[in-house]
Design a protein around this motif. Structure first.
Motif, PDB file in Angstrom:
ATOM      1  N   ASN A 119       0.736  -1.205  -0.157  1.00 17.38           N
ATOM      2  CA  ASN A 119       0.020  -0.087   0.034  1.00 17.38           C
ATOM      3  C   ASN A 119       0.800   1.299  -0.034  1.00 17.38           C
ATOM      4  O   ASN A 119       0.525   2.208  -0.723  1.00 17.38           O
ATOM      5  N   PHE A 120       2.006   1.136   0.595  1.00 14.55           N
ATOM      6  CA  PHE A 120       2.964   2.342   0.494  1.00 14.55           C
ATOM      7  C   PHE A 120       3.432   2.602  -0.599  1.00 14.55           C
ATOM      8  O   PHE A 120       3.126   3.711  -1.277  1.00 14.55           O
ATOM      9  N   ALA A 121       3.603   1.565  -1.662  1.00 18.19           N
ATOM     10  CA  ALA A 121       4.273   1.664  -2.899  1.00 18.19           C
ATOM     11  C   ALA A 121       3.026   2.086  -3.874  1.00 18.19           C
ATOM     12  O   ALA A 121       3.151   3.061  -4.875  1.00 18.19           O
ATOM     13  N   LEU A 122       1.829   1.738  -3.571  1.00 14.31           N
ATOM     14  CA  LEU A 122       0.597   1.895  -4.255  1.00 14.31           C
ATOM     15  C   LEU A 122       0.479   3.387  -4.264  1.00 14.31           C
ATOM     16  O   LEU A 122       0.013   4.229  -4.886  1.00 14.31           O
ATOM     17  N   GLY A 123       0.536   3.961  -2.925  1.00 13.37           N
ATOM     18  CA  GLY A 123       0.282   5.343  -2.717  1.00 13.37           C
ATOM     19  C   GLY A 123       1.340   6.201  -3.451  1.00 13.37           C
ATOM     20  O   GLY A 123       0.789   7.386  -3.857  1.00 13.37           O
ATOM     21  N   GLN A 124       2.466   5.841  -3.386  1.00 14.34           N
ATOM     22  CA  GLN A 124       3.612   6.460  -3.912  1.00 14.34           C
ATOM     23  C   GLN A 124       3.173   6.600  -5.675  1.00 14.34           C
ATOM     24  O   GLN A 124       3.415   7.738  -6.220  1.00 14.34           O
ATOM     25  N   LYS A 125       2.749   5.408  -6.238  1.00  7.63           N
ATOM     26  CA  LYS A 125       2.318   5.329  -7.644  1.00  7.63           C
ATOM     27  C   LYS A 125       1.170   6.301  -7.814  1.00  7.63           C
ATOM     28  O   LYS A 125       1.113   7.157  -8.823  1.00  7.63           O
ATOM     29  N   ARG A 126       0.191   6.448  -6.799  1.00  7.23           N
ATOM     30  CA  ARG A 126      -0.895   7.419  -7.237  1.00  7.23           C
ATOM     31  C   ARG A 126      -0.438   8.879  -7.182  1.00  7.23           C
ATOM     32  O   ARG A 126      -0.905   9.704  -7.783  1.00  7.23           O
ATOM     33  N   ALA A 127       0.489   8.954  -6.042  1.00  7.26           N
ATOM     34  CA  ALA A 127       0.783  10.617  -5.988  1.00  7.26           C
ATOM     35  C   ALA A 127       1.799  10.951  -7.282  1.00  7.26           C
ATOM     36  O   ALA A 127       1.806  12.052  -7.739  1.00  7.26           O
ATOM     37  N   ASN A 128       2.357  10.094  -7.636  1.00  8.95           N
ATOM     38  CA  ASN A 128       3.314  10.258  -9.080  1.00  8.95           C
ATOM     39  C   ASN A 128       2.519  10.336 -10.138  1.00  8.95           C
ATOM     40  O   ASN A 128       2.754  11.077 -11.041  1.00  8.95           O
ATOM     41  N   ALA A 129       1.370   9.440 -10.125  1.00  5.81           N
ATOM     42  CA  ALA A 129       0.430   9.671 -11.478  1.00  5.81           C
ATOM     43  C   ALA A 129      -0.125  11.193 -11.473  1.00  5.81           C
ATOM     44  O   ALA A 129      -0.169  11.624 -12.614  1.00  5.81           O
ATOM     45  N   VAL A 130      -0.494  11.676 -10.241  1.00  6.55           N
ATOM     46  CA  VAL A 130      -0.934  13.047 -10.343  1.00  6.55           C
ATOM     47  C   VAL A 130      -0.057  14.142 -10.711  1.00  6.55           C
ATOM     48  O   VAL A 130      -0.206  14.756 -11.245  1.00  6.55           O
ATOM     49  N   LYS A 131       0.992  14.122 -10.226  1.00  4.42           N
ATOM     50  CA  LYS A 131       2.082  14.776 -10.358  1.00  4.42           C
ATOM     51  C   LYS A 131       2.454  14.760 -11.851  1.00  4.42           C
ATOM     52  O   LYS A 131       2.649  16.128 -12.330  1.00  4.42           O
ATOM     53  N   GLN A 132       2.530  13.609 -12.378  1.00  4.97           N
ATOM     54  CA  GLN A 132       3.107  13.672 -13.778  1.00  4.97           C
ATOM     55  C   GLN A 132       1.877  14.246 -14.610  1.00  4.97           C
ATOM     56  O   GLN A 132       2.039  14.860 -15.833  1.00  4.97           O
ATOM     57  N   TYR A 133       0.857  13.864 -14.318  1.00  2.00           N
ATOM     58  CA  TYR A 133      -0.363  14.523 -15.135  1.00  2.00           C
ATOM     59  C   TYR A 133      -0.213  16.133 -15.159  1.00  2.00           C
ATOM     60  O   TYR A 133      -0.448  17.035 -16.117  1.00  2.00           O
ATOM     61  N   LEU A 134      -0.066  16.632 -13.777  1.00  2.26           N
ATOM     62  CA  LEU A 134       0.004  18.209 -13.516  1.00  2.26           C
ATOM     63  C   LEU A 134       1.246  18.803 -14.264  1.00  2.26           C
ATOM     64  O   LEU A 134       0.971  19.834 -15.034  1.00  2.26           O
ATOM     65  N   ILE A 135       2.377  18.039 -14.370  1.00  5.24           N
ATOM     66  CA  ILE A 135       3.358  18.451 -15.303  1.00  5.24           C
ATOM     67  C   ILE A 135       2.804  18.493 -16.677  1.00  5.24           C
ATOM     68  O   ILE A 135       3.403  19.436 -17.511  1.00  5.24           O
ATOM     69  N   THR A 136       2.001  17.654 -17.224  1.00  5.11           N
ATOM     70  CA  THR A 136       1.653  17.897 -18.544  1.00  5.11           C
ATOM     71  C   THR A 136       0.896  18.889 -18.899  1.00  5.11           C
ATOM     72  O   THR A 136       0.560  19.344 -19.945  1.00  5.11           O
ATOM     73  N   LEU A 137       0.381  19.208 -17.838  1.00 11.02           N
ATOM     74  CA  LEU A 137      -0.492  20.677 -17.903  1.00 11.02           C
ATOM     75  C   LEU A 137       0.181  21.633 -17.619  1.00 11.02           C
ATOM     76  O   LEU A 137      -0.315  22.788 -17.460  1.00 11.02           O
ATOM     77  N   GLY A 138       1.436  21.776 -17.440  1.00 12.51           N
ATOM     78  CA  GLY A 138       2.443  22.909 -17.435  1.00 12.51           C
ATOM     79  C   GLY A 138       2.864  23.405 -16.151  1.00 12.51           C
ATOM     80  O   GLY A 138       3.649  24.239 -15.990  1.00 12.51           O
ATOM     81  N   VAL A 139       2.620  22.424 -14.865  1.00 11.87           N
ATOM     82  CA  VAL A 139       2.903  22.767 -13.830  1.00 11.87           C
ATOM     83  C   VAL A 139       4.602  22.307 -13.654  1.00 11.87           C
ATOM     84  O   VAL A 139       4.685  21.221 -13.666  1.00 11.87           O
ATOM     85  N   PRO A 140       5.393  23.067 -13.046  1.00  9.02           N
ATOM     86  CA  PRO A 140       6.875  22.808 -13.077  1.00  9.02           C
ATOM     87  C   PRO A 140       6.856  21.889 -12.022  1.00  9.02           C
ATOM     88  O   PRO A 140       6.129  21.962 -10.748  1.00  9.02           O
ATOM     89  N   SER A 141       7.949  20.792 -12.240  1.00  7.83           N
ATOM     90  CA  SER A 141       8.134  19.582 -11.054  1.00  7.83           C
ATOM     91  C   SER A 141       8.578  20.353  -9.889  1.00  7.83           C
ATOM     92  O   SER A 141       8.086  19.937  -8.679  1.00  7.83           O
TER      93      SER A 141
END
Length: 179
Positions: A119-141
């Motif tokens: 669940n820790f790894a899955l939570g990390q993947k979920r947070a990272n998926a959101v971050k990657q999507y926001l990056i595609t919308l132009g938000v700096p990492s």
């Protein structure tokens, strides 16, 4: 072909398919898993809106955003972004682009099923998926951090699907940059 080579080929095929990544839902017109081009970037606010705001106003803004921006949710054992959560992500992207002194911590959460490590790894993947999507919308990492809480911070403690759905989420914590 020797039996040793046969098993080597089978092992390689298994390895390739087992390591395949899940895809993130992208806006219409894009191939699933494809990263949108920069033209999909959300337009930032007008230059006069991007001026530095006082610490007091920034604190008020942070409180307001914590109340207004809702969590996004995931299906069981998944970290794919759902279509119904895209407006929330676009809102977050717009906010982060409009206020240069603002950052967000994206928390990944899971329900209680599965091991703590999984669940820790899955939570990390979920947070990272959101971050990657926001990056595609132009938000700096640099304006985003991610953290996984796995199953450690549930919103609901009952043992049923309705409760588990509430716990499978990404939560946004807005902070002033530099804090």
């Amino acid at each position: 072909m020797s039996i040793k080579n046969f098993f080597l080929v089978i092992f390689c095929l298994f390895f390739v398919f087992a390591c395949a990544e899940r895809k993130i839902y992208m806006p219409e017109g894009k191939v699933e898993g494809e990263i949108p081009k920069k033209e999909e970037k959300i337009e930032a606010g007008k230059p006069e809106q991007q001026e530095e705001i006082s610490t007091e106003k920034m604190s008020e803004l942070v409180k307001k955003l914590q109340d207004e921006v809702r969590d996004i949710h995931f299906d069981f054992d998944k970290y794919d972004i759902k279509q119904e959560d895209i407006p929330t992500l676009k809102k977050v992207a717009s906010i982060l682009q409009e206020y240069p002194g603002l950052k967000v911590i994206i928390e990944g959460h899971c329900d209680e099923r599965g091991t703590a490590e999984y669940n820790f790894a899955l939570g990390q993947k979920r947070a990272n998926a959101v971050k990657q999507y926001l990056i595609t919308l132009g938000v700096p990492s640099s304006k985003m951090e991610i953290i996984s809480y796995g199953e450690e911070k549930p919103l609901c403690n009952e043992h049923n699907e309705s409760c588990w759905q509430k716990n499978r989420r990404a939560h946004f914590v807005f902070i002033e940059e530099g804090k």
